[in-house]
Design a protein around this motif. Structure first.
Motif, mmCIF file in Angstrom:
data_model
loop_
_atom_site.group_PDB
_atom_site.id
_atom_site.type_symbol
_atom_site.label_atom_id
_atom_site.label_comp_id
_atom_site.label_asym_id
_atom_site.label_seq_id
_atom_site.Cartn_x
_atom_site.Cartn_y
_atom_site.Cartn_z
ATOM 1 N N MET A 77 0.863 11.607 1.318
ATOM 2 C CA MET A 77 0.609 12.279 0.798
ATOM 3 C C MET A 77 1.887 12.371 -1.028
ATOM 4 S SD MET A 77 -1.310 14.342 -0.874
ATOM 5 C CE MET A 77 -3.476 14.187 0.604
ATOM 6 N N THR A 78 3.079 13.111 -0.239
ATOM 7 C CA THR A 78 4.179 13.031 -0.485
ATOM 8 C C THR A 78 4.271 11.638 -2.009
ATOM 9 O OG1 THR A 78 5.375 14.366 1.062
ATOM 10 C CG2 THR A 78 6.767 13.074 -0.411
ATOM 11 N N VAL A 79 3.847 10.417 -1.525
ATOM 12 C CA VAL A 79 4.189 9.578 -2.510
ATOM 13 C C VAL A 79 2.730 9.704 -3.532
ATOM 14 C CG1 VAL A 79 3.633 7.092 -2.271
ATOM 15 C CG2 VAL A 79 5.252 8.019 -0.262
ATOM 16 N N THR A 130 0.955 -1.513 -0.265
ATOM 17 C CA THR A 130 -0.104 -0.023 -0.368
ATOM 18 C C THR A 130 0.592 1.232 -0.106
ATOM 19 O OG1 THR A 130 -0.364 0.088 2.271
ATOM 20 C CG2 THR A 130 -1.659 -1.171 1.589
ATOM 21 N N THR A 131 -0.198 2.538 -0.156
ATOM 22 C CA THR A 131 1.014 3.734 0.245
ATOM 23 C C THR A 131 1.467 3.736 0.912
ATOM 24 O OG1 THR A 131 -0.547 4.753 -1.482
ATOM 25 C CG2 THR A 131 1.069 5.950 -0.563
ATOM 26 N N LYS A 132 0.382 3.803 2.161
ATOM 27 C CA LYS A 132 1.698 3.796 3.441
ATOM 28 C C LYS A 132 3.072 2.262 4.368
ATOM 29 C CE LYS A 132 -3.275 4.490 5.964
ATOM 30 N NZ LYS A 132 -3.900 4.203 6.828
ATOM 31 N N GLN A 133 2.659 2.167 3.467
ATOM 32 C CA GLN A 133 4.002 1.066 3.083
ATOM 33 C C GLN A 133 5.150 2.146 2.408
ATOM 34 O OE1 GLN A 133 2.048 -2.509 1.753
ATOM 35 N NE2 GLN A 133 2.376 -3.710 3.982
ATOM 36 N N VAL A 134 4.541 2.321 1.347
ATOM 37 C CA VAL A 134 5.490 2.678 0.384
ATOM 38 C C VAL A 134 5.730 4.278 1.553
ATOM 39 C CG1 VAL A 134 5.925 4.273 -1.457
ATOM 40 C CG2 VAL A 134 4.720 2.200 -1.275
ATOM 41 N N ALA A 135 5.788 5.074 1.813
ATOM 42 C CA ALA A 135 5.790 6.188 2.885
ATOM 43 C C ALA A 135 6.751 5.478 3.686
ATOM 44 C CB ALA A 135 4.608 6.825 3.067
ATOM 45 N N THR A 136 6.161 5.003 4.423
ATOM 46 C CA THR A 136 7.067 4.290 6.089
ATOM 47 C C THR A 136 8.621 3.598 4.775
ATOM 48 O OG1 THR A 136 5.482 3.682 6.792
ATOM 49 C CG2 THR A 136 7.316 2.334 7.174
ATOM 50 N N ARG A 193 11.546 12.641 -3.684
ATOM 51 C CA ARG A 193 11.006 12.356 -4.702
ATOM 52 C C ARG A 193 11.953 10.597 -5.233
ATOM 53 N NH1 ARG A 193 8.471 13.123 -9.118
ATOM 54 N NH2 ARG A 193 8.141 14.996 -8.803
ATOM 55 N N ALA A 194 13.634 10.194 -5.208
ATOM 56 C CA ALA A 194 14.255 9.342 -5.280
ATOM 57 C C ALA A 194 14.381 7.771 -4.023
ATOM 58 C CB ALA A 194 15.693 9.746 -5.280
ATOM 59 N N ARG A 195 13.893 8.551 -3.385
ATOM 60 C CA ARG A 195 13.327 7.960 -1.853
ATOM 61 C C ARG A 195 12.467 6.839 -2.121
ATOM 62 N NH1 ARG A 195 14.635 11.890 2.200
ATOM 63 N NH2 ARG A 195 12.746 11.938 3.093
ATOM 64 N N VAL A 196 11.248 8.098 -2.961
ATOM 65 C CA VAL A 196 9.374 7.418 -2.646
ATOM 66 C C VAL A 196 10.135 6.111 -4.314
ATOM 67 C CG1 VAL A 196 7.328 7.540 -3.590
ATOM 68 C CG2 VAL A 196 8.383 9.349 -1.763
ATOM 69 N N GLU A 197 11.060 6.341 -5.177
ATOM 70 C CA GLU A 197 10.944 5.621 -6.348
ATOM 71 C C GLU A 197 11.231 4.428 -6.091
ATOM 72 O OE1 GLU A 197 12.457 8.435 -8.888
ATOM 73 O OE2 GLU A 197 10.799 9.139 -9.623
#
Length: 346
Positions: free
Chosen positions: A25-27, A12-18, A42-46
């Motif tokens: 919201m940044t994700v 999920t987005t929450k797991q990506v964010a963690t 951006r690099a960390r999220v990707e």
């Protein structure tokens, strides 16, 4: 020992964010191509997206290449109604996984305020609208909303406007509850309901009438009170029924306000009639009279509405879908034992 392969829920987005040490919201902003996110974030999220194998769902896909605001507009008749509150929670839980927001407004059941709310959401450029209609006609939506803005109606189908809808099985629930009362031996069953112009009230009365007809009983207008929408008027209407020379031995109501009003009338009159009605409510299981509740899951309705909206958003520019209707099933919950009518009123 061989067996079925194990399956896991998709990330999920929450797991990506963690993992990315960023906010949901940044994700979401990164996924929809927002250039305002710093290069480092951006690099960390990707990187987190690649590591987890994350794939945006139908709602999020809409915002990766478009001008979406990431906001869904929800218009309800009254947040004081537990149905609307839980509906909102179901919608919010579905879209929050993708970092999207829900803006909620309340019409107090006024069609004019509903139109104002639609106009306001359109001006705020929401990406879609979920609407619990207050009025009987939604043709005005054609004038107020861009043709590309998806709409899903809840609790009643749209009239004068084509849109997806998520409904409760109003007819089936009323039919099942009335049939249970008839099977217990009740023949004089009172009806307390919404105005006939309200879709839910109309469908629930139709289910009540159909069950009586199947049992060979013609609905008696003297036992029907429609147009009650608050506790006080429901209690007064139930009191009138209980004061009849041949009062009903059971009462069927179309919502929890009518059921609770009927209960207070029974308490004040010392009557022992059975209650049946739509919507579970607090303390229904400890009342001094048997209660049959037609239950359903408002959270599920919210989730289904959000899913329909997401599918519309994902298909923008890829060919229109025909209007779809989802009907959520009901179940009967019995609180207390119904021994049938205390006397023969046939």
């Amino acid at each position: 020992m061989a067996g079925a392969p194990l399956t896991t829920a998709p990330p999920t987005t929450k797991q990506v964010a963690t993992l990315a040490e960023a906010s949901a919201m940044t994700v979401s902003r990164v996924l929809r191509g927002d250039t305002g996110v710093s290069a480092d974030r951006r690099a960390r999220v990707e990187a987190a997206v690649r590591q987890l194998g994350y794939r945006p769902d139908a709602l999020a896909r809409n915002f990766r290449h478009g001008q979406g605001t990431g906001t869904i507009g929800l218009i309800v008749t009254t947040l004081a109604n537990p149905f609307c509150a839980r509906l909102a929670l179901g919608i919010e839980a579905t879209v929050a996984e993708e970092g999207l927001r829900v803006m909620i407004t309340n019409t107090a059941g006024d069609a004019g305020r509903e139109r104002d709310a639609v106009r306001d959401f359109s001006a705020r450029r929401v990406d879609g609208v979920i609407l619990v209609p207050a009025g009987a006609d939604q043709a005005y939506l054609t004038e107020e909303l861009p043709t590309s803005l998806p709409v899903v109606t809840v609790a009643r189908p749209p009239a004068g406007f084509e849109a997806d809808s998520v409904l409760v099985d109003d007819f089936g629930g009323a039919y099942a509850a009335t049939s249970r009362l008839l099977a217990a031996g009740h023949r004089r069953i009172g009806f307390l309901g919404n105005p006939p112009s309200v879709y839910t009230g109309s469908e629930r009365y139709r289910g009540y009438s159909a069950a009586l007809h199947k049992a060979g009983i013609d609905p008696d207008d003297a036992l029907v009170k429609r147009g009650r929408e608050d506790l006080a008027s429901a209690e007064a209407a139930a009191a009138e029924l209980l004061a009849l020379p041949e009062p009903p031995t059971a009462l069927f109501s179309t919502d929890n306000h009518n059921t609770q009003g009927a209960y207070w009338a029974l308490r004040h009159h010392g009557a022992g009639a059975t209650l049946a009605g739509f919507d579970d409510f607090d303390l229904a299981d400890v009342l001094s009279v048997p209660v049959l509740v037609v239950d359903y899951d408002p959270d599920e309705i919210g989730r289904r509405a959000a899913q329909l909206l997401g599918e519309r958003l994902a298909r923008q520019g890829a060919g229109a879908l025909p209007p779809r209707r989802v009907v959520v099933r009901t179940t009967i919950i019995a609180h207390g034992e119904d021994r049938g009518p205390a006397r023969d009123v046939s």
